[in-house]
Design a protein around this motif. Sequence first.
Motif, mmCIF file in Angstrom:
data_model
loop_
_atom_site.group_PDB
_atom_site.id
_atom_site.type_symbol
_atom_site.label_atom_id
_atom_site.label_comp_id
_atom_site.label_asym_id
_atom_site.label_seq_id
_atom_site.Cartn_x
_atom_site.Cartn_y
_atom_site.Cartn_z
ATOM 1 N N HIS A 3 12.734 -16.448 -27.398
ATOM 2 C CA HIS A 3 12.743 -17.781 -27.830
ATOM 3 C C HIS A 3 14.046 -18.184 -27.316
ATOM 4 N N PRO A 4 13.526 -19.774 -26.783
ATOM 5 C CA PRO A 4 14.965 -20.281 -25.935
ATOM 6 C C PRO A 4 16.160 -20.279 -26.583
ATOM 7 N N CYS A 5 16.236 -20.460 -28.004
ATOM 8 C CA CYS A 5 17.587 -20.518 -28.733
ATOM 9 C C CYS A 5 18.226 -18.984 -28.751
ATOM 10 N N LEU A 6 17.232 -18.045 -28.262
ATOM 11 C CA LEU A 6 18.157 -16.677 -28.363
ATOM 12 C C LEU A 6 18.765 -16.651 -26.783
ATOM 13 N N ARG A 7 18.623 -17.469 -26.149
ATOM 14 C CA ARG A 7 19.328 -17.476 -24.826
ATOM 15 C C ARG A 7 20.602 -18.397 -24.960
ATOM 16 N N CYS A 8 20.409 -19.394 -25.938
ATOM 17 C CA CYS A 8 21.165 -20.398 -25.904
ATOM 18 C C CYS A 8 22.544 -20.237 -26.659
ATOM 19 N N GLY A 9 22.461 -20.634 -27.969
ATOM 20 C CA GLY A 9 23.594 -20.759 -28.755
ATOM 21 C C GLY A 9 24.492 -21.747 -28.671
ATOM 22 N N ALA A 10 24.139 -22.797 -27.916
ATOM 23 C CA ALA A 10 25.111 -23.772 -27.566
ATOM 24 C C ALA A 10 25.373 -24.805 -28.991
ATOM 25 N N CYS A 11 24.495 -25.052 -29.728
ATOM 26 C CA CYS A 11 24.614 -25.768 -30.951
ATOM 27 C C CYS A 11 25.655 -25.234 -31.950
ATOM 28 N N CYS A 12 25.754 -23.825 -32.003
ATOM 29 C CA CYS A 12 26.646 -23.242 -32.557
ATOM 30 C C CYS A 12 28.148 -23.212 -32.142
ATOM 31 N N SER A 93 15.570 -33.315 -29.591
ATOM 32 C CA SER A 93 16.782 -33.347 -30.600
ATOM 33 C C SER A 93 18.070 -33.524 -30.033
ATOM 34 N N PRO A 94 18.409 -34.589 -30.382
ATOM 35 C CA PRO A 94 20.005 -35.113 -29.696
ATOM 36 C C PRO A 94 21.075 -34.082 -30.055
ATOM 37 N N GLN A 95 21.033 -33.315 -31.120
ATOM 38 C CA GLN A 95 22.007 -32.324 -31.492
ATOM 39 C C GLN A 95 22.035 -31.140 -30.705
ATOM 40 N N CYS A 96 20.624 -30.717 -30.203
ATOM 41 C CA CYS A 96 20.393 -29.651 -29.613
ATOM 42 C C CYS A 96 20.654 -29.969 -28.091
ATOM 43 N N ASP A 97 20.295 -31.225 -27.470
ATOM 44 C CA ASP A 97 20.716 -31.726 -26.172
ATOM 45 C C ASP A 97 22.201 -31.810 -25.749
ATOM 46 N N LYS A 98 22.922 -32.390 -26.948
ATOM 47 C CA LYS A 98 24.182 -32.421 -26.578
ATOM 48 C C LYS A 98 25.054 -31.024 -26.605
ATOM 49 N N GLY A 99 24.594 -30.184 -27.611
ATOM 50 C CA GLY A 99 25.253 -28.772 -27.262
ATOM 51 C C GLY A 99 24.848 -28.543 -26.117
#
Length: 123
Positions: A3-12, A93-99
Amino acid sequence: MIHPCLRCGACCACFRVAFHWMEADASLGGQVPPELTEKLDPHRLVMRGTQAYQPRCVALEGTIGVAARCGIHPQRPSVCRDVPPSWEFGEPSPQCDKGRVTHGLPPLTLEDWVRYREASAQA
């Protein structure tokens, strides 16, 4: 493919995570681990680490952009649940993109999800 979120974590590691104190009160049905929070004001708590100049939620595990995950995912605050990954559900998702941009990652695209779903279907 994961899942793309499991490579990311930027929003956190981009935003202050503030939510009503009841979300950390087990006697009222709250699930957020209170030991991972700090008081923001009389009505709100924040996840530890998210008020810093360079925020990083205490529950974030791993390396942003490589392999990252929420260590309390099933117990995460409502504000975290309300941030969808860009295009996972057909909308940006603006928040996802910003992170992601803050951490030098390109925003997710619809094509990222097409590839993820195709790979998951083949697995």
